[in-house]
Each structure stands twice: as C-alpha cells, then as structure tokens.
Design an enzyme around this catalytic site. Sequence first.
Site, PDB file in Angstrom:
ATOM      1  N   HIS A 284      57.912   7.795   9.630  1.00  0.00           N
ATOM      2  CA  HIS A 284      56.597   7.153   9.685  1.00  0.00           C
ATOM      3  C   HIS A 284      56.518   5.976   8.719  1.00  0.00           C
ATOM      4  O   HIS A 284      55.953   4.928   9.036  1.00  0.00           O
ATOM      5  CB  HIS A 284      55.505   8.173   9.345  1.00  0.00           C
ATOM      6  CG  HIS A 284      55.129   9.048  10.489  1.00  0.00           C
ATOM      7  ND1 HIS A 284      54.860  10.381  10.349  1.00  0.00           N
ATOM      8  CD2 HIS A 284      54.967   8.775  11.808  1.00  0.00           C
ATOM      9  CE1 HIS A 284      54.545  10.897  11.527  1.00  0.00           C
ATOM     10  NE2 HIS A 284      54.607   9.948  12.419  1.00  0.00           N
TER      11      HIS A 284
ATOM     12  N   ARG B 134      51.455   5.979  24.645  1.00  0.00           N
ATOM     13  CA  ARG B 134      51.654   7.334  24.144  1.00  0.00           C
ATOM     14  C   ARG B 134      50.354   8.129  24.308  1.00  0.00           C
ATOM     15  O   ARG B 134      49.482   8.078  23.454  1.00  0.00           O
ATOM     16  CB  ARG B 134      52.061   7.303  22.677  1.00  0.00           C
ATOM     17  CG  ARG B 134      53.324   6.508  22.360  1.00  0.00           C
ATOM     18  CD  ARG B 134      53.573   6.558  20.865  1.00  0.00           C
ATOM     19  NE  ARG B 134      54.790   5.883  20.444  1.00  0.00           N
ATOM     20  CZ  ARG B 134      54.830   4.635  19.982  1.00  0.00           C
ATOM     21  NH1 ARG B 134      53.698   3.922  19.885  1.00  0.00           N
ATOM     22  NH2 ARG B 134      55.966   4.097  19.610  1.00  0.00           N
TER      23      ARG B 134
ATOM     24  N   ARG C 106      53.040   7.351  29.424  1.00  0.00           N
ATOM     25  CA  ARG C 106      53.895   8.533  29.273  1.00  0.00           C
ATOM     26  C   ARG C 106      53.038   9.788  29.254  1.00  0.00           C
ATOM     27  O   ARG C 106      52.038   9.857  28.528  1.00  0.00           O
ATOM     28  CB  ARG C 106      54.696   8.429  27.970  1.00  0.00           C
ATOM     29  CG  ARG C 106      55.627   9.614  27.729  1.00  0.00           C
ATOM     30  CD  ARG C 106      56.472   9.413  26.483  1.00  0.00           C
ATOM     31  NE  ARG C 106      55.680   9.492  25.249  1.00  0.00           N
ATOM     32  CZ  ARG C 106      56.175   9.228  24.046  1.00  0.00           C
ATOM     33  NH1 ARG C 106      57.423   8.847  23.901  1.00  0.00           N
ATOM     34  NH2 ARG C 106      55.399   9.331  22.981  1.00  0.00           N
TER      35      ARG C 106
ATOM     36  N   GLU D 225      66.151  10.039  26.779  1.00  0.00           N
ATOM     37  CA  GLU D 225      66.229  10.320  25.347  1.00  0.00           C
ATOM     38  C   GLU D 225      67.336  11.318  25.030  1.00  0.00           C
ATOM     39  O   GLU D 225      67.672  11.541  23.868  1.00  0.00           O
ATOM     40  CB  GLU D 225      64.899  10.898  24.850  1.00  0.00           C
ATOM     41  CG  GLU D 225      63.705  10.018  25.151  1.00  0.00           C
ATOM     42  CD  GLU D 225      62.407  10.781  25.046  1.00  0.00           C
ATOM     43  OE1 GLU D 225      61.758  10.673  23.999  1.00  0.00           O
ATOM     44  OE2 GLU D 225      62.051  11.476  26.013  1.00  0.00           O
TER      45      GLU D 225
ATOM     46  N   ASN E 218      64.896   6.138  19.721  1.00  0.00           N
ATOM     47  CA  ASN E 218      64.780   6.948  18.497  1.00  0.00           C
ATOM     48  C   ASN E 218      65.370   8.339  18.712  1.00  0.00           C
ATOM     49  O   ASN E 218      66.187   8.826  17.919  1.00  0.00           O
ATOM     50  CB  ASN E 218      63.318   7.074  18.072  1.00  0.00           C
ATOM     51  CG  ASN E 218      62.712   5.743  17.691  1.00  0.00           C
ATOM     52  OD1 ASN E 218      63.413   4.755  17.540  1.00  0.00           O
ATOM     53  ND2 ASN E 218      61.403   5.707  17.548  1.00  0.00           N
ATOM     54  N   ASP E 219      64.940   9.003  19.783  1.00  0.00           N
ATOM     55  CA  ASP E 219      65.464  10.344  20.057  1.00  0.00           C
ATOM     56  C   ASP E 219      66.872  10.292  20.622  1.00  0.00           C
ATOM     57  O   ASP E 219      67.683  11.193  20.354  1.00  0.00           O
ATOM     58  CB  ASP E 219      64.538  11.096  21.013  1.00  0.00           C
ATOM     59  CG  ASP E 219      63.431  11.849  20.278  1.00  0.00           C
ATOM     60  OD1 ASP E 219      63.698  12.329  19.163  1.00  0.00           O
ATOM     61  OD2 ASP E 219      62.318  11.945  20.807  1.00  0.00           O
TER      62      ASP E 219
ATOM     63  N   ARG F  64      66.385  12.449  12.572  1.00  0.00           N
ATOM     64  CA  ARG F  64      65.975  11.079  12.266  1.00  0.00           C
ATOM     65  C   ARG F  64      64.989  10.990  11.116  1.00  0.00           C
ATOM     66  O   ARG F  64      64.656   9.883  10.668  1.00  0.00           O
ATOM     67  CB  ARG F  64      65.388  10.394  13.514  1.00  0.00           C
ATOM     68  CG  ARG F  64      64.110  11.003  14.077  1.00  0.00           C
ATOM     69  CD  ARG F  64      63.861  10.419  15.463  1.00  0.00           C
ATOM     70  NE  ARG F  64      62.615  10.856  16.069  1.00  0.00           N
ATOM     71  CZ  ARG F  64      61.523  10.136  16.125  1.00  0.00           C
ATOM     72  NH1 ARG F  64      61.498   8.935  15.572  1.00  0.00           N
ATOM     73  NH2 ARG F  64      60.434  10.585  16.716  1.00  0.00           N
TER      74      ARG F  64
ATOM     75  N   CYS G 189      62.081   1.301  25.200  1.00  0.00           N
ATOM     76  CA  CYS G 189      60.786   1.367  24.508  1.00  0.00           C
ATOM     77  C   CYS G 189      60.905   1.962  23.113  1.00  0.00           C
ATOM     78  O   CYS G 189      59.898   2.199  22.455  1.00  0.00           O
ATOM     79  CB  CYS G 189      59.763   2.150  25.330  1.00  0.00           C
ATOM     80  SG  CYS G 189      60.169   3.892  25.549  1.00  0.00           S
TER      81      CYS G 189
END
EC number: 2.7.3.9
Length: 522
Positions: A154, A252, A288, A377, A400-401, A411, A448
Amino acid sequence: MADADRDAAADSIAVAAEAVSDELRRAGQTVSGTGKEILETTAQMATDPALVGPAQAKVRDEGLAPARAVWEAASDVAATFASIGGYLAGRVRDVEDVRDRIIAELTGAGMPGVPLRAEPFVLLADDLAPADTALLDPEHVRAILTRGGGPTSHTAILARSLGIPAVVALGRAAQVLRDGVDVLVDGTSGVVVVDPDAAGRASVRPRRAARPFDGVGRTSDGHRVELLANVGDAATARDAAAAGAEGVGLFRTEFAFANAEVEPSLEAQVAAYLPVFASFAGRKVVIRTLDAGADKPLPFLTGESEANPALGVRGLRTSWEHPDVLDRQLAAIAAAAGRAEADVWVMAPMVATVEETDAFVAACARHGLERAGVMVEIPAAALLAGPILARASFASLGTNDLVQYTMAADRMLGDVARLTTAWQPAVLRLVEATCLGGAQQARPVGVCGEAAADPALACVLLGLGASSLSMGSRALGDVAAALARTSLDECRRLARIATDAESAEAARALVLAEVDWADELG
C-alpha cells in the site's frame, strides 16, 4: 474492579473505537481515489468486532485496563494475520495503527501519525500505515523510505499515486540513515545516496506535476495503444477522465463493498457503478467482479481463516459456494450498463481453468453482458491463454499477483521484495504466452497491474503483444510520452531483450540503455 466499573471500562473501548473510525472517515472525505479507499477500509477495521469484542472481554473477564486490553487483543489479531501469511501478513501494520489510535483516544495521548516539521523532509519509517500514507502532502514530504514493505505494498502504490518518490524494503541498509542527514532519493531506480556530493546534488530534478496526456496513446510510428485508468469509485473515475484516460481498464468493485457487513442490495450496487460509467460515456469501462478474500475479506462472502489465503478461496472462487452473490452483481452491472452510455466489459479475477472461464462467460450471457473476460493472475491461466480466450472475449493481466504466484514471493514481504518485480524474465515470458494466446484467438489482451505504469516496462509490454495498458491516472502522461518516442518495432526489440535477460535487474538495465529518454522518463 466492580462489575459495573468493568462494564463501563469495556464500553469505553467501543466508544474510543467509534471515535477513531469517525475520524478516519472524516479524513477520507478530504482525499479521493486510493487514499479514500484505504482510509475507509481502516475506519472499518477500527470497529471490527474481532478486535473490539476480545478487548472488551479482557476488561470484563480479566479486569485489565482498557488500553492494556486493546493492546493485547490487537496483538492477538496481528499474530494471527502474521501466522496466516500472504497478503494478510501485510495488514499487520494496519492492525497496529488502529491499535495505537484507539489507545491514544482512550488515554488522551497524541494521535499517532507522521510528525509535523516546518521544512520539507524525507520520511523514514519501518513502514507506514495506509491511513498515514494517504494523507501525506507531496509538497512537504519529498520522498518516502521504509525498512519494510514491498514494491506493491500500500505504501508504494499510494506514494506513486501521490507522485512522491519512494524506496521500500531497505532492510538493514536503513541503519546508515539518521535525522538531519541529506539524502538523494531516486524512486525510479530505487537508489538512495546518503550525503550526496556536489555532482549528486546537481543531478537532482525537482518533482514535477503529472505530465499532461492528450487522450490518444500511440507509438512514434502511429500504432494505437489504449491508455486506460484503474479506478475504484466515482471520485477516481472523475480524476481519470480529467487526466485524459481513454477509458477504464480496471474498475475494482470490491471497494464499493468494503464497509458492508451484509451484501449490498442490487439498487445500492447500481448506484455505485453508475457514476463511474457516466464519467466515461461512449468509452470502454472494464469492470471486475468482486475480488474478495485474502486481504479483502467480506463477512457475507468469505469464510473462516485459511492457512494460506493468497492460495485459497478468493476472487471468482467465492462463487463456488455463493453463486447467488455473483449472479446479483452481474444483474446490477447489467442494470447500470443499461442506464449508461459506457461500453461496459466485465471480467472475473483469479481465473485458473478453462472450466471456470466457460462458467463465467455463461453467467454473463444470462444477464446480456456480451463482453465477458478474465484476469490472468495465475501462471496456469497464462499457459492456457489460447483455450481460455477461445471462450472469453478478452484478458487483462494483473501483474501484481502474477509476479507473486510466479516467483512464489509474498508481494507484501520486504524480505523477498527483490523478487517481486514485473521485470522478472519469467513473468515477462508468461505475459508473452498470454498475448500469443490472445493473438491465436484474435482477442485483445491488456495489462492492468502496476507494471503498466512504468514507462520502460510499458514499451516492453506493448512489444510482447499487449493491446492496452491501464494504470493510475497520474502515470498516463509519462507512459504516453515514452510510447510516442518509441516505434512498435523498437518495442518488440526491447521486449526480446528483456525476456532474454537472465535477471530482472539485467532486463531493466538493458532496456533503459537502449532508449534515449531513460533519464527523463525511465
């Protein structure tokens, strides 16, 4: 302590928790976008019965003072999160932040947070609570350094959205830093120079405003690239539209559910989606479905704690036991799309198999949602991109994933932060495999994840076959500028250089050495 006194002391915990929650919500009204989302989520955590209830029980049953009870109860929650691992381990800092705020409210001590200084400064911390990061003033906090965290924590994501250079996961290297010393921080390369010499000081570039974007992404030879924005609510959608985003590559929806103890009604969901669609009338909005689970538990949907929630029931997998929740969300999306002029595409998170794709596409079709896609992902989805995209209309790479699952590296864990970068050649090869699967089926494949916001990596992703790039709106101008100075053939050449490299560090260095805009944008 008499029973009545214990009851009053226990009640004071609930009062203090509510006060902290209210203050965080008020703070959330002063910011927008990711910062607002984080503050609202932290506000919810402050009054979570899993924290407040055990603390009150420690007062009533053990006679502990309220502040001590909160400390012990929060420690238990934090220990549970840490033992579970995965993304929940990254929420330990959030629990500690809420704990400190409630104790400060109970004792009348100063509220914890970033210290105030008269002069601009570089902020050094073990890590930052998201609620603190969201409220940082970029004009005052010139850079952020943390001993812990990771590049997709974050702290890192919020710093990027605010335009604050940040270097995270310094670990023991932070021991040489001390109050009052001058430091040179390069948030792009991750380099921190202590007490820089004259040449280093002369190299400093002042932080600038976000580079403007004219609303049309293209390479130097005119190849069109959709440059889209990642949003979470109406406020971030308005910001993205004002920044020139061509559409939304990731909406999201879980942030519309973040404070819900029960499933929001169909009408409430429609009301959350409509303003985002309205900001992009006539343009694409990729929405999503709920990415609940792991770091984003929802009381009405996710179950008991799992040994490894990042590998458990999250994303589309929640529909295995709760198909009605997905069905109602698709109905709400369809209803909102019918009342708006946006070109609405729908995608499911955490898809791993062809069978899951078939089921999701069929569910969308029942609601008249024709553009049904998947997020890639999980390595399995990348390797099966051909057959998956024979069913789905499109795919979007959640880097990211994908990095986390490819490199077997949490992560959020600073100790493995060196692994959690999308520059990893193994990750780039999975991106390429996904794009090849899309090309076989004549289906678009976008990106994304955070990788799309890196100008140099954006060129590589385009060279690997990505058709669109979606990012925080602040990054649009820089990515557009890099693409405008690079031809499609050059992007393909850079992609080959990166995938043939033997390490993430080598891939990045080799690509930056090949472009003439590295110092300005890289």
